[in-house]
Enzyme design. Structure first.
Site, PDB file in Angstrom:
ATOM      1  N   CYS B  31      43.782  52.054  44.023  1.00 28.71           N
ATOM      2  CA  CYS B  31      44.743  50.624  44.266  1.00 28.71           C
ATOM      3  C   CYS B  31      44.644  49.337  44.873  1.00 28.71           C
ATOM      4  CB  CYS B  31      46.423  51.473  43.928  1.00 28.71           C
ATOM      5  SG  CYS B  31      47.679  49.828  44.413  1.00 28.71           S
ATOM      6  N   CYS B  34      47.683  48.138  47.340  1.00 25.68           N
ATOM      7  CA  CYS B  34      47.669  49.077  48.720  1.00 25.68           C
ATOM      8  C   CYS B  34      46.748  48.467  49.524  1.00 25.68           C
ATOM      9  CB  CYS B  34      47.459  50.625  47.925  1.00 25.68           C
ATOM     10  SG  CYS B  34      47.769  51.193  46.770  1.00 25.68           S
TER      11      CYS B  34
END
Lengths: 287, 103
Positions: B31, B34
């Protein structure tokens, strides 16, 4: 590889380019020819135009001014920005470009399609990033709101993951897109419903469909969609958060103009563009 | 204080039974956003030292926890106090905004 790619050709983006190009930085502006200034009727509060100036005219002069000093200007639709090791990739509908730094000057969507329920259910089934959140919708039935290239790109990211995808055009024309597990509904949307998470989409004709997740991809990718995909901090109003140097939380990415919020004025955009341009020059020097 | 690796095996002990407030970051390696959130979480852990516990949960390895806490978007950051969620942030969030809920 460009030194800097500037997204947006309004007063913020062009001002930034004037500084970076003059400092001999290889500069590319990518824009979708859909800026707020272009739509503004007459600008009467900007310095130097005794009789005011049409927004469209000022916008075109700006682009010409950038081109005259050697800035490359391309009219393409931005799909996303990606980062890896302090280098950036800008994906458009036609090409992929690479750069050492990015200035986001993409403006703000003045007519955000305000569907009831989106804000309330953000993170509870409403997502702005198929590639980030698709994981949570494995084998589920999801919807994508939108009808353009950007919506199709999001749909493509969901194809291998979701069970079924419904493209909701919300009254717009259906896109040319065919896949076995993709359905298109063109009816205008009334609201999105759900208690603690997204459950149903209610249309204006009082029909509804069940859905477990909704990906927002209306029109072209705006500041909020670009920001969420790459991981920029945004404010509650959906603006990109910057400091006084126009730096975002990601090293090498700057933002300026309307997409950082506050007053939506040419003067403010020009100022912020200048700051971003100068800061990028410093950043590239220290790299 | 260093950032804890949280998972099914230690979640109850480290988060639910904690005397201190606990900041939990749900993330995944694939991600992009993230990755941008991660250094912010590390800074918070460093700044608050012993006052707050900070941990990260990899949702790939801990799907039950992600489902249990209705995580549908990452990064999601939750603050737990005495076993209850007191605040949830969805998406990359400004450090000062998070700190405001921890002090």
């Amino acid at each position: 590889m460009y030194d800097v790619i500037i997204i947006g050709a309004g007063p913020a983006g062009v001002s930034a380019s004037l500084y970076t190009k003059r400092a001999n930085k290889k500069t590319l502006i990518i824009h979708n020819d859909n800026g707020g200034l272009k739509k503004a009727q007459k600008i009467e509060n900007y310095y130097g135009f005794e009789n005011g100036i049409e927004g469209e005219e000022l916008y075109q002069i700006g682009i010409k001014q950038a081109e005259n000093i050697g800035v490359e200007v391309k009219k393409e639709e931005i799909i996303k920005i990606e980062s890896a090791n302090e280098k950036f990739k800008v994906v458009t509908d036609l090409n992929i470009y690479e750069a050492n730094s990015i200035i986001i000057a993409i403006g703000t969507k003045r007519n955000k399609a305000n569907i009831k329920g989106i804000k309330e259910l953000e993170g509870k089934g409403i997502s702005y990033c198929a590639i980030c959140d698709g994981f949570f919708y494995r084998n589920k039935n999801v919807s994508v709101i939108g009808s353009g290239n950007y919506a199709l790109s999001e749909t493509n990211d969901l194809l291998p993951i979701a069970n079924k995808i419904t493209i909701l055009t919300n009254g717009e024309k259906a896109p040319e897109f065919r896949a076995d597990n993709v359905e298109v509904i063109t009816k205008p949307i009334e609201k999105i419903e759900g208690k603690n998470k997204v459950e149903e989409v209610l249309f204006k004709d009082n029909t509804k469909i069940k859905t477990e997740g909704i990906f927002i991809a209306q029109g072209t990718a705006g500041s909020i969609e670009l920001a969420k995909k790459i991981g920029l901090v945004t404010t509650d109003n959906g603006n990109i958060k910057v400091n006084e140097k126009m730096e975002t939380n990601i090293k090498g990415i700057y933002a300026c103009g309307d997409c950082t919020g506050d007053i939506l004025q040419v003067s403010k955009a020009v100022y912020e563009g200048a700051v971003a341009g100068l800061e990028v020059i410093k950043y590239l020097k220290n790299k | 204080m260093s950032v804890l690796t949280l998972g099914n095996e230690n979640f109850k002990e480290e988060v639910l039974n904690s005397e201190k407030q606990v900041l939990v970051d749900f993330y995944a390696d694939w991600c992009g956003p993230c990755k941008m959130m991660s250094p912010i979480i590390d800074e918070i852990a460093e700044e608050l030292g012993e006052n707050v516990k900070v941990g990260k949960i990899n949702v790939d390895n801990n799907q039950e926890l992600a489902i249990q806490y209705d995580v549908m978007s990452i990064p999601t950051i939750m603050i737990f106090n005495k076993g209850n969620i007191v605040k949830t942030f969805i998406g990359v969030t400004d450090k000062n905004e998070i700190l405001g809920y921890l002090k």
